[in-house]
Design an enzyme around this catalytic site. Structure first.
Site, PDB file in Angstrom:
ATOM      1  N   GLU A 287      10.963   2.900   5.126  1.00 46.25           N
ATOM      2  CA  GLU A 287      11.154   1.494   4.777  1.00 46.25           C
ATOM      3  C   GLU A 287      12.127   1.440   3.770  1.00 46.25           C
ATOM      4  O   GLU A 287      12.296   0.060   3.794  1.00 46.25           O
ATOM      5  CB  GLU A 287       9.837   1.598   4.097  1.00 46.25           C
ATOM      6  CG  GLU A 287       7.755   1.391   4.737  1.00 46.25           C
ATOM      7  CD  GLU A 287       6.995   1.579   3.825  1.00 46.25           C
ATOM      8  OE1 GLU A 287       6.183   1.023   3.844  1.00 46.25           O
ATOM      9  OE2 GLU A 287       6.706   1.736   2.192  1.00 46.25           O
TER      10      GLU A 287
ATOM     11  N   GLY B 123      -5.563   7.144  -9.151  1.00 44.21           N
ATOM     12  CA  GLY B 123      -6.778   8.445 -10.019  1.00 44.21           C
ATOM     13  C   GLY B 123      -7.297   8.000 -11.331  1.00 44.21           C
ATOM     14  O   GLY B 123      -8.247   7.585 -11.601  1.00 44.21           O
TER      15      GLY B 123
ATOM     16  N   ASP C 272      -2.891  13.218  -6.490  1.00 45.20           N
ATOM     17  CA  ASP C 272      -2.300  13.634  -6.199  1.00 45.20           C
ATOM     18  C   ASP C 272      -2.209  15.568  -6.927  1.00 45.20           C
ATOM     19  O   ASP C 272      -1.484  16.585  -6.049  1.00 45.20           O
ATOM     20  CB  ASP C 272      -0.565  13.609  -5.823  1.00 45.20           C
ATOM     21  CG  ASP C 272      -0.362  11.852  -5.577  1.00 45.20           C
ATOM     22  OD1 ASP C 272      -1.330  11.753  -4.497  1.00 45.20           O
ATOM     23  OD2 ASP C 272       0.611  11.689  -6.027  1.00 45.20           O
TER      24      ASP C 272
END
Length: 443
Positions: A178, A23, A308
């Site tokens: 992952e 961001g 976030d």
């Protein structure tokens, strides 16, 4: 009296951005042509592509492949000033940010500090486990894994050796899934060649998820397929269980079951990273700032939060937008427009999240993808999803150098079934001595 940091005053409204994640960096880039002075502050001098941290942790990529210096990224923007500093607090009345290099005055403040690992108050877990939120974390995990295998060659006790070979991953989100898939590939293709004296049939990989499904937030098809893939790869997926404690040797679940491991990887949750000085009434659950539809923190007219750390609650997102890259990038772009609108006394544009979907890879040729394109949803799994995941992650890297390096590394690994970055450099987590932990017990 504390002095001000040495930053040239351009005589323009100053936008101070705290944090150079997705961001903050996008906002700085989007203000290229705005009539403002931008000061970007970060405690690191580089931007990290966090979705690929697990690849660094599992020797698939070098740390250099997923980071890029802020000064290199922003070198063509004359209105941007970068400062390497730790932000300590903010004085909203005086409109200054207190940092490790002095005070930085602002006209507009944008907090983009992202998120930090959430251990839910468990200090022992924080001490004994390893998270993957930074490059340092990823390198430490890689070093710890390799160091434990080296130690396993030297011990005679079978139970102690197994504790060094086994892994417990807490959290069934994209990071947990992952890394479980990556470890299973290393177990099959790489470690048996490096450590021929060890029996890797004894290497257990446990993935613990507190809820009934993996990849919460993705489709049921993606969740079920990821579960199928992981179990096919020999990962022990444990659903509807919570980790109650971990002392560096014994993992105790809420059911009373125990697992033995020297390596617990914590991927179970994140929380916002707020700054001291912002009113506590503006901080919601999960340490995220409550913001309006323009990303202004409630109670302030010139202090914003994106990414976030920002919780823009809507009927569709009652707890705020997902803590992933896309909301941060989109908020950064829109806020740049709205800051220009503020300066020209124009109406502000409200934020509307364009959800492009989500992806997760479970290993070579295996991935799941839920895409949203042109107001339609597309779901795919397997090789096609893996190709999409690979393409999206390569083109999303900040610099051409990063894209080229990652493409070459992945191409080499794909055809050679090898991950060549298996070296121990830097910090590692030494195993807790057995005598300091609970008695040995294997379940």
């Amino acid at each position: 009296m504390e002095s001000h940091a040495k930053i040239e005053d351009l005589g323009k409204p100053r936008v101070v951005i705290v944090g150079g994640g997705f961001g903050g960096l996008e906002l700085a880039k989007a203000l290229r042509h705005a009539n403002v002075q931008v000061v970007l502050i970060d405690k690191q001098n580089y931007h990290t592509f966090q979705p690929l941290l697990y690849q660094v942790a599992t020797a698939g990529l070098d740390a250099d492949d997923i980071v890029s210096p802020f000064r290199k990224i922003l070198e063509s923007q004359d209105n941007v000033f970068f400062r390497l500093a730790e932000v300590q607090s903010v004085d909203t009345a005086a409109q200054v940010v207190k940092t490790s290099i002095g005070l930085v005055k602002y006209d507009f403040l944008v907090i983009a500090t992202g998120a930090t690992t959430n251990y839910f108050g468990d200090k022992k877990m924080e001490k004994n486990s390893i998270a993957i939120k930074s490059v340092e974390d990823a390198i430490m995990l890689r070093n710890t894994v390799l160091n434990n295998f080296e130690k396993a060659l030297q011990v005679g006790d079978v139970v102690e050796m197994n504790s060094l070979l086994d892994f417990v991953i807490v959290g069934g989100g994209p990071t947990g899934v992952e890394i479980a898939g990556a470890l299973s590939e290393l177990r099959k293709h790489v470690f048996p060649k490096d450590y021929r004296e060890l029996d890797f049939r004894e290497m257990d990989i446990h993935l613990i998820q507190s809820g009934p499904t993996l990849l919460k937030g993705m489709s049921e098809e993606a969740s079920q397929k990821s579960l199928e893939y992981l179990r096919r790869f020999g990962v022990n997926v444990i659903l509807d269980r919570r980790v109650k404690s971990y002392d560096g040797y014994t993992v105790t679940l809420n059911t009373g079951e125990t697992l033995i491991t020297r390596t617990l990887i914590w991927a179970a949750g994140v929380a916002g990273a707020p700054i001291e000085g912002i009113r506590k009434e503006s901080v919601l659950k999960g340490n995220r700032y409550q913001v309006d539809e323009f990303n202004r923190i409630t109670g302030y007219h010139n202090v914003f939060a994106i990414g976030d750390i920002a919780a823009m609650t809507t009927p569709e997102y009652p707890e705020g937008h997902p803590m992933v890259a896309q909301p941060a990038i989109q908020q950064g772009k829109l806020l740049a427009k709205n800051l220009a609108n503020l300066l020209s006394s124009c109406a502000l544009e409200p934020f509307h999240y364009d959800d492009k979907g989500a992806m997760a890879t479970i290993g070579r040729n295996h991935a799941v993808a839920d895409l949203k394109l042109f107001n339609k949803e597309y779901r795919t799994q397997g090789f096609l999803a893996w190709l999409m995941w690979t393409f999206v992650h390569v083109i999303s890297l900040v610099s051409f150098r990063n894209r080229l390096a990652v493409f070459i590394s992945w191409t080499w690994s794909y055809f050679n079934l090898d991950k060549g970055l298996r070296f121990i450099i830097g910090n590692k987590r030494e195993p807790v001595p057995v005598e300091e932990t609970a008695p040995k017990e294997v379940v």
